[in-house]
Design a protein around this motif. Structure first.
Motif, short mmCIF file in Angstrom:
data_model
loop_
_atom_site.label_atom_id
_atom_site.label_comp_id
_atom_site.label_asym_id
_atom_site.label_seq_id
_atom_site.Cartn_x
_atom_site.Cartn_y
_atom_site.Cartn_z
N ALA A 1 0.82 -1.22 0.00
CA ALA A 1 0.00 0.00 0.00
C ALA A 1 0.85 1.26 0.00
O ALA A 1 0.39 2.32 -0.44
CB ALA A 1 -0.93 0.00 1.22
N GLU A 2 2.09 1.15 0.47
CA GLU A 2 2.99 2.31 0.53
C GLU A 2 3.88 2.43 -0.70
O GLU A 2 4.83 3.20 -0.70
CB GLU A 2 3.85 2.23 1.80
N GLY A 3 3.58 1.64 -1.74
CA GLY A 3 4.29 1.82 -3.00
C GLY A 3 5.54 0.98 -3.16
O GLY A 3 6.48 1.40 -3.85
N ASN A 4 5.56 -0.19 -2.56
CA ASN A 4 6.68 -1.10 -2.71
C ASN A 4 6.27 -2.33 -3.52
O ASN A 4 5.11 -2.75 -3.48
CB ASN A 4 7.19 -1.55 -1.33
N ARG A 5 7.21 -2.90 -4.24
CA ARG A 5 6.95 -4.12 -4.98
C ARG A 5 7.15 -5.30 -4.04
O ARG A 5 8.18 -5.40 -3.37
CB ARG A 5 7.91 -4.23 -6.17
N ILE A 6 6.20 -6.23 -4.04
CA ILE A 6 6.19 -7.30 -3.06
C ILE A 6 6.36 -8.66 -3.73
O ILE A 6 5.69 -8.97 -4.72
CB ILE A 6 4.88 -7.29 -2.24
N ILE A 7 7.24 -9.46 -3.15
CA ILE A 7 7.40 -10.87 -3.54
C ILE A 7 7.13 -11.70 -2.29
O ILE A 7 7.86 -11.59 -1.30
CB ILE A 7 8.82 -11.16 -4.04
N ILE A 8 6.06 -12.48 -2.31
CA ILE A 8 5.75 -13.31 -1.14
C ILE A 8 6.16 -14.75 -1.38
O ILE A 8 6.17 -15.23 -2.51
CB ILE A 8 4.25 -13.25 -0.75
N ASN A 9 6.51 -15.40 -0.31
CA ASN A 9 6.91 -16.80 -0.36
C ASN A 9 6.08 -17.60 0.63
O ASN A 9 5.71 -17.11 1.69
CB ASN A 9 8.40 -16.93 0.00
N GLY A 10 5.78 -18.84 0.27
CA GLY A 10 5.09 -19.75 1.17
C GLY A 10 5.13 -21.15 0.59
O GLY A 10 5.51 -21.34 -0.58
N ARG A 11 4.73 -22.11 1.39
CA ARG A 11 4.78 -23.50 0.94
C ARG A 11 3.54 -23.91 0.15
O ARG A 11 3.62 -24.73 -0.75
CB ARG A 11 4.94 -24.43 2.15
N LYS B 1 -4.33 -17.05 -2.96
CA LYS B 1 -5.31 -16.28 -2.21
C LYS B 1 -4.70 -14.97 -1.71
O LYS B 1 -5.31 -13.90 -1.78
CB LYS B 1 -5.86 -17.08 -1.03
N ALA B 2 -3.46 -15.05 -1.21
CA ALA B 2 -2.78 -13.85 -0.73
C ALA B 2 -2.54 -12.87 -1.86
O ALA B 2 -2.70 -11.66 -1.70
CB ALA B 2 -1.45 -14.23 -0.07
N LEU B 3 -2.16 -13.36 -3.03
CA LEU B 3 -1.92 -12.49 -4.17
C LEU B 3 -3.18 -11.72 -4.56
O LEU B 3 -3.10 -10.57 -5.02
CB LEU B 3 -1.42 -13.30 -5.37
N SER B 4 -4.35 -12.35 -4.36
CA SER B 4 -5.61 -11.67 -4.69
C SER B 4 -5.88 -10.50 -3.77
O SER B 4 -6.71 -9.64 -4.08
CB SER B 4 -6.77 -12.67 -4.63
N VAL C 1 3.96 -10.63 -6.64
CA VAL C 1 4.26 -11.93 -7.22
C VAL C 1 4.60 -12.90 -6.09
O VAL C 1 4.86 -12.49 -4.96
CB VAL C 1 5.42 -11.86 -8.24
N ALA C 2 4.59 -14.19 -6.43
CA ALA C 2 4.86 -15.21 -5.42
C ALA C 2 5.93 -16.16 -5.91
O ALA C 2 6.02 -16.46 -7.11
CB ALA C 2 3.58 -15.98 -5.09
N ILE C 3 6.74 -16.64 -4.97
CA ILE C 3 7.69 -17.71 -5.23
C ILE C 3 7.36 -18.83 -4.24
O ILE C 3 7.58 -18.68 -3.03
CB ILE C 3 9.15 -17.26 -5.05
N GLN C 4 6.82 -19.92 -4.75
CA GLN C 4 6.45 -21.03 -3.88
C GLN C 4 7.70 -21.80 -3.47
O GLN C 4 8.63 -21.97 -4.26
CB GLN C 4 5.46 -21.96 -4.61
N GLY C 5 7.73 -22.25 -2.23
CA GLY C 5 8.85 -23.05 -1.78
C GLY C 5 8.91 -23.13 -0.27
O GLY C 5 8.33 -22.30 0.44
#
Length: 241
Positions: A27-37, A44-47, A53-57
């Motif tokens: 929300a503060e203007g940063n690009r986010i890459i989330i990770n999870g298994r 769901k989080a990306l929505s 974007v997401a990197i699964q692992g």
């Protein structure tokens, strides 16, 4: 450090504290890459995030740590903030010989401590290329005192706390890389449901405190009731030097 225009990798970013941090920084203007298994939880989080974007692992596995670090370097070379948030915790009754306490402790130490050391070493070369970078380790109020419900979890977070201090000292003379530590108290998340998390603070409060700390270059980030304990321990530490 700057609080907008960053590229931020958040482990355990599909739920709880990690997702709250992702939402705040996005929300503060940063690009986010989330990770999870879990791929479904990641989607769901990306929505709930804008342009993330997401990197699964599973960062508790060495092969996944190496793969994810390589993917960051090759596909997201401008990553300048790493949030080490993924964790494991088990109720661990040390009085029960059938409890398999050592195996639970092994998983906690591996996920909450050893894996973070290795992953940090893998991404350090990328971070050191940036003009403004940070490593954020999420520990716990439990670093200040263990308890009978989560004794080995508390020990793993205490180990991470000590490592974080050493890492900060290591890069004390590098004004382009800062090391932050976030100390959440009990937080109302699925992760803490088994230990009464419904009585905890909202995850968004942790995210808000981290955002303010980044803006103020406040490397120690106690949250909620941890603030009082942290203040007392800081005074004791100052008086012993």
């Amino acid at each position: 450090m700057k609080t907008t225009g960053n590229t931020v990798f958040i482990s355990g970013g599909s739920a709880g504290i990690g997702l709250a941090i992702a939402q705040k920084l996005s929300a503060e203007g940063n690009r986010i890459i989330i990770n999870g298994r879990n791929p479904d939880r990641l989607q769901k989080a990306l929505s709930e995030l804008k342009d993330a974007v997401a990197i699964q692992g599973d960062l508790s596995l060495e092969t996944d740590r190496v793969r994810i670090a390589r993917e960051l370097a090759e596909q997201y070379p401008d990553v300048n903030i790493i949030v080490n948030n993924a964790g494991a915790a088990f109720m661990n009754n040390l009085s029960d010989s059938a409890n398999n306490a050592a195996e639970k402790a092994y998983q906690e130490i591996n996920t909450n401590y050893l894996s973070i050391i290795h992953f940090t070493s893998l991404v350090l070369p990328l971070l050191l290329k940036q003009d403004d970078a940070a490593i954020v380790n999420v520990t716990s109020i439990a670093v200040f005192r263990g308890n009978k419900f989560l004794p080995t979890y508390a020990a793993s977070k205490a180990a991470l706390h000590s490592y974080t201090q050493g890492l900060r000292d290591t890069f004390a003379d590098n004004n382009k890389l800062n090391i932050y530590e976030v100390y959440p108290p009990l937080v109302n998340t699925e992760f803490s449901a088994e230990i009464g998390g419904a009585n905890g603070i909202p995850a968004s409060e942790v995210a808000d405190e981290l955002f303010l700390a980044l803006a103020q270059n406040q490397f120690e980030v106690p949250v909620g009731e941890t603030k009082h304990i942290h203040q007392l321990t800081a005074q004791i530490s100052a008086n012993t030097h």
